[in-house]
Every structure is written in C-alpha cells, then in structure tokens.
Design a protein around this motif. Structure first.
Motif, PDB file in Angstrom:
ATOM      1  N   GLN A  81      -2.776 -22.003  17.630  1.00  0.00           N
ATOM      2  CA  GLN A  81      -2.119 -22.720  16.539  1.00  0.00           C
ATOM      3  C   GLN A  81      -1.049 -21.905  15.832  1.00  0.00           C
ATOM      4  O   GLN A  81      -0.246 -22.471  15.092  1.00  0.00           O
ATOM      5  N   SER A  82      -1.007 -20.600  16.042  1.00  0.00           N
ATOM      6  CA  SER A  82       0.024 -19.787  15.397  1.00  0.00           C
ATOM      7  C   SER A  82       0.322 -18.573  16.267  1.00  0.00           C
ATOM      8  O   SER A  82      -0.545 -18.110  17.024  1.00  0.00           O
ATOM      9  N   PRO A  83       1.553 -18.051  16.212  1.00  0.00           N
ATOM     10  CA  PRO A  83       1.941 -16.907  17.040  1.00  0.00           C
ATOM     11  C   PRO A  83       0.980 -15.732  16.855  1.00  0.00           C
ATOM     12  O   PRO A  83       0.581 -15.396  15.750  1.00  0.00           O
ATOM     13  N   GLY A  84       0.630 -15.119  17.978  1.00  0.00           N
ATOM     14  CA  GLY A  84      -0.297 -14.007  17.958  1.00  0.00           C
ATOM     15  C   GLY A  84      -1.712 -14.399  18.328  1.00  0.00           C
ATOM     16  O   GLY A  84      -2.500 -13.539  18.761  1.00  0.00           O
ATOM     17  N   GLN A  85      -2.057 -15.675  18.169  1.00  0.00           N
ATOM     18  CA  GLN A  85      -3.394 -16.122  18.567  1.00  0.00           C
ATOM     19  C   GLN A  85      -3.517 -16.112  20.083  1.00  0.00           C
ATOM     20  O   GLN A  85      -2.536 -16.311  20.805  1.00  0.00           O
ATOM     21  N   SER A  86      -4.733 -15.907  20.568  1.00  0.00           N
ATOM     22  CA  SER A  86      -4.931 -15.830  22.008  1.00  0.00           C
ATOM     23  C   SER A  86      -6.239 -16.487  22.411  1.00  0.00           C
ATOM     24  O   SER A  86      -7.134 -16.722  21.579  1.00  0.00           O
ATOM     25  N   THR A  87      -6.327 -16.809  23.684  1.00  0.00           N
ATOM     26  CA  THR A  87      -7.554 -17.310  24.292  1.00  0.00           C
ATOM     27  C   THR A  87      -7.673 -16.650  25.654  1.00  0.00           C
ATOM     28  O   THR A  87      -6.706 -16.066  26.158  1.00  0.00           O
ATOM     29  N   HIS A  88      -8.869 -16.704  26.234  1.00  0.00           N
ATOM     30  CA  HIS A  88      -9.111 -15.947  27.459  1.00  0.00           C
ATOM     31  C   HIS A  88      -9.552 -16.843  28.615  1.00  0.00           C
ATOM     32  O   HIS A  88     -10.218 -17.863  28.425  1.00  0.00           O
ATOM     33  N   PHE A  89      -9.178 -16.397  29.817  1.00  0.00           N
ATOM     34  CA  PHE A  89      -9.544 -17.045  31.069  1.00  0.00           C
ATOM     35  C   PHE A  89     -10.126 -15.976  31.985  1.00  0.00           C
ATOM     36  O   PHE A  89      -9.888 -14.777  31.792  1.00  0.00           O
ATOM     37  N   SER A  90     -10.863 -16.400  32.985  1.00  0.00           N
ATOM     38  CA  SER A  90     -11.491 -15.417  33.856  1.00  0.00           C
ATOM     39  C   SER A  90     -11.667 -15.957  35.271  1.00  0.00           C
ATOM     40  O   SER A  90     -11.733 -17.162  35.499  1.00  0.00           O
ATOM     41  N   LYS A  91     -11.733 -15.015  36.194  1.00  0.00           N
ATOM     42  CA  LYS A  91     -12.040 -15.303  37.593  1.00  0.00           C
ATOM     43  C   LYS A  91     -12.869 -14.128  38.094  1.00  0.00           C
ATOM     44  O   LYS A  91     -12.349 -13.024  38.296  1.00  0.00           O
ATOM     45  N   GLY A  92     -14.165 -14.330  38.247  1.00  0.00           N
ATOM     46  CA  GLY A  92     -15.029 -13.229  38.620  1.00  0.00           C
ATOM     47  C   GLY A  92     -14.984 -12.133  37.568  1.00  0.00           C
ATOM     48  O   GLY A  92     -15.202 -12.390  36.376  1.00  0.00           O
ATOM     49  N   LEU A  93     -14.658 -10.914  37.978  1.00  0.00           N
ATOM     50  CA  LEU A  93     -14.573  -9.781  37.049  1.00  0.00           C
ATOM     51  C   LEU A  93     -13.203  -9.672  36.395  1.00  0.00           C
ATOM     52  O   LEU A  93     -13.011  -8.835  35.505  1.00  0.00           O
ATOM     53  N   TRP A  94     -12.253 -10.511  36.814  1.00  0.00           N
ATOM     54  CA  TRP A  94     -10.917 -10.463  36.222  1.00  0.00           C
ATOM     55  C   TRP A  94     -10.885 -11.266  34.932  1.00  0.00           C
ATOM     56  O   TRP A  94     -11.404 -12.387  34.851  1.00  0.00           O
ATOM     57  N   SER A  95     -10.230 -10.719  33.939  1.00  0.00           N
ATOM     58  CA  SER A  95     -10.071 -11.409  32.662  1.00  0.00           C
ATOM     59  C   SER A  95      -8.590 -11.474  32.313  1.00  0.00           C
ATOM     60  O   SER A  95      -7.866 -10.484  32.475  1.00  0.00           O
ATOM     61  N   PHE A  96      -8.156 -12.646  31.852  1.00  0.00           N
ATOM     62  CA  PHE A  96      -6.749 -12.865  31.510  1.00  0.00           C
ATOM     63  C   PHE A  96      -6.646 -13.328  30.055  1.00  0.00           C
ATOM     64  O   PHE A  96      -7.381 -14.228  29.639  1.00  0.00           O
ATOM     65  N   GLU A  97      -5.739 -12.712  29.315  1.00  0.00           N
ATOM     66  CA  GLU A  97      -5.499 -13.127  27.933  1.00  0.00           C
ATOM     67  C   GLU A  97      -4.226 -13.960  27.872  1.00  0.00           C
ATOM     68  O   GLU A  97      -3.177 -13.550  28.381  1.00  0.00           O
ATOM     69  N   MET A  98      -4.294 -15.121  27.239  1.00  0.00           N
ATOM     70  CA  MET A  98      -3.123 -15.964  26.997  1.00  0.00           C
ATOM     71  C   MET A  98      -2.811 -15.906  25.512  1.00  0.00           C
ATOM     72  O   MET A  98      -3.603 -16.348  24.689  1.00  0.00           O
TER      73      MET A  98
END
Length: 260
Positions: A81-98
C-alpha cells in the motif's frame, strides 16, 4: 538491461497512493533474498491477485510452483500500500522479496505485467529481458515513436527498452521535438542515453545506467560527466523546460521527447 532502477533507500518521489487515479501500475523490485545481485524490476497491475503474482515471480526467474506468504486471493494493491512495503514469495529453499518502489497511471494499452530491468543469473539461466517479457506479455508493439528514438533503441544492443516505454505509455499525446539540438551523432546518442536513464527515475543509479546504454552503442565507455559535456545545450534546454519538476514528474517530458 542489466542495471538497477531503484534501491529501497533511494526512491524517486512518488504519487501518494491515497491520491492516485483509478488503475495504477505498481513498480516493484523482486529480489532473491540470499543474493542482492539477483533481482528483477517489474511493473504489475495493482489489481493483480497474489496467486497471479506467484506466476509472475516464476516467469521472471524461469521457475514454476512459486508460493506466497500473503493469501492467494488478495489483490497486490491491498498487500503493498505504500513505497517500501514488501511481501515474500518462495520456491523450496529460495525466498524472494517483492518491494514496492513507485507507481504509474494505467490505461487500456498498459500490459498486466512487464519486466523493465534486472540483473543476475538465477541458477544456470542468465537474465535475458527479451525472453522474460516474451513469457510475460509476448511481442511488444510501440506505435508513435520518433524515428530517431526507434533507431537508437535498435542500436543499443543488450537493452530492451520497449516494455519500459509501453509501461510508461509513450504512445500518442503532446510532442516535444526541438531536442536534441546537437547535430553530431555521438552527441545525440549521449543525449538519448541520458534521457533513457533519467526515464528510469533511478536516483544515484542514473549514471551507471546512462554509461551502460552509451557503451552498448559501440562507443568507448565514458563517465556521466563526459556524456553531459557532449550535449550541454540540449541538457540546458531540458532543464529549462522541466523547471522545478521532481524526477517522477519529469516522466511526461521524456514521453513527449520520444513521441513521433
């Protein structure tokens, strides 16, 4: 384009989300949490579901079966909702921050999702922005560009500007064609390298992007001060036209420069 557009502590001025028009493209940085040099910059429709975002993350990194921390049915605009906020995704042991960096108004020609830049190979697969966008959106059409701009883009090997220009809606509208004023091709190339870099609203990364674009045209690499010295009159006039506009507010000027 193997270059960054933003860092979380160097964000361009943004339009406040609560004041935005209906329909926006959220510009997000999707990075591999364990490796700061592996990231993709993606423009995504604010009304995209988290379930679809899982597909987008998979498409930009060339993997399948990506999961998310946020509920799959939620909309991205409700999670970021505002710049700087993030959410996370994953695939197995890999983690991705958006992480949300900026937003742009949308229209009917804006694609649902588009990769505008990135860096770093993921596994054995090198980053190729053309391949990524072929998966995301197919062939990109860019009507209405100046012939000089289109030719410049064709010569800038290794840089795929088309998705960025489509995301920024460089189609029809007012035109600003008195620039550049320099006649020498090298000087005009320096000007367009700077304009394309500035279009990214990249803050401290602008110099790196401009230098990379200019070198991709076949010239000997030059620092940004030398690039500026090649087209001083055009840059001076551009500053006069822009006035006191913030970097994000200059986007409309850059669009006008690129239109045919």
């Amino acid at each position: 384009m193997s270059s960054t557009l933003y860092r979380s502590d160097h964000l361009a001025p943004v339009i406040r989300l609560e004041d935005r028009r209906a329909g926006a493209t959220l510009l997000v940085r999707v990075g591999l949490v364990s490796d700061e040099v592996v990231y993709r910059w993606v423009g995504i429709d604010e009304n995209t579901t988290i379930a679809r975002c899982c597909d987008v993350v998979g498409e930009v990194f060339g993997i399948e079966g990506v999961g998310a921390d946020a509920p799959q049915e939620r909309l991205l605009c409700d999670v970021l909702q505002s710049p700087g906020q993030s959410t996370h995704f994953s695939k197995g042991l890999w983690s991705f921050e958006m992480q949300l960096a900026n937003l742009y108004p949308r229209d009917e020609s804006t694609p649902p999702s588009v990769c505008v830049a990135g860096s770093g190979s993921f596994g054995s697969v090198p980053f190729d922005i053309v391949d990524v966008n072929a998966r995301l959106m197919g062939e990109v059409q860019l009507p209405g560009l100046r012939a000089e701009v289109r030719e410049f883009m064709d010569r800038a090997g290794g840089h795929d500007f088309a998705p960025l220009l489509q995301a920024l809606d460089v189609g029809t509208g007012p035109r600003l064609q008195q620039l550049p004023v320099e006649r020498e091709r090298r000087a005009r190339d320096a000007f367009w390298s700077l304009v394309f870099a500035l279009t990214c609203c990249a803050g401290e990364e602008t110099a790196q992007i401009a230098e990379s674009i200019y070198a991709s045209l076949g010239y000997e690499p030059l620092p940004i001060d030398d690039l500026r010295s090649l087209c001083p009159e055009s840059l001076s006039q551009l500053d006069n036209i822009g006035g006191e506009r913030a970097p994000a507010e200059m986007l409309d000027i850059y669009r006008q420069l690129m239109r045919g």
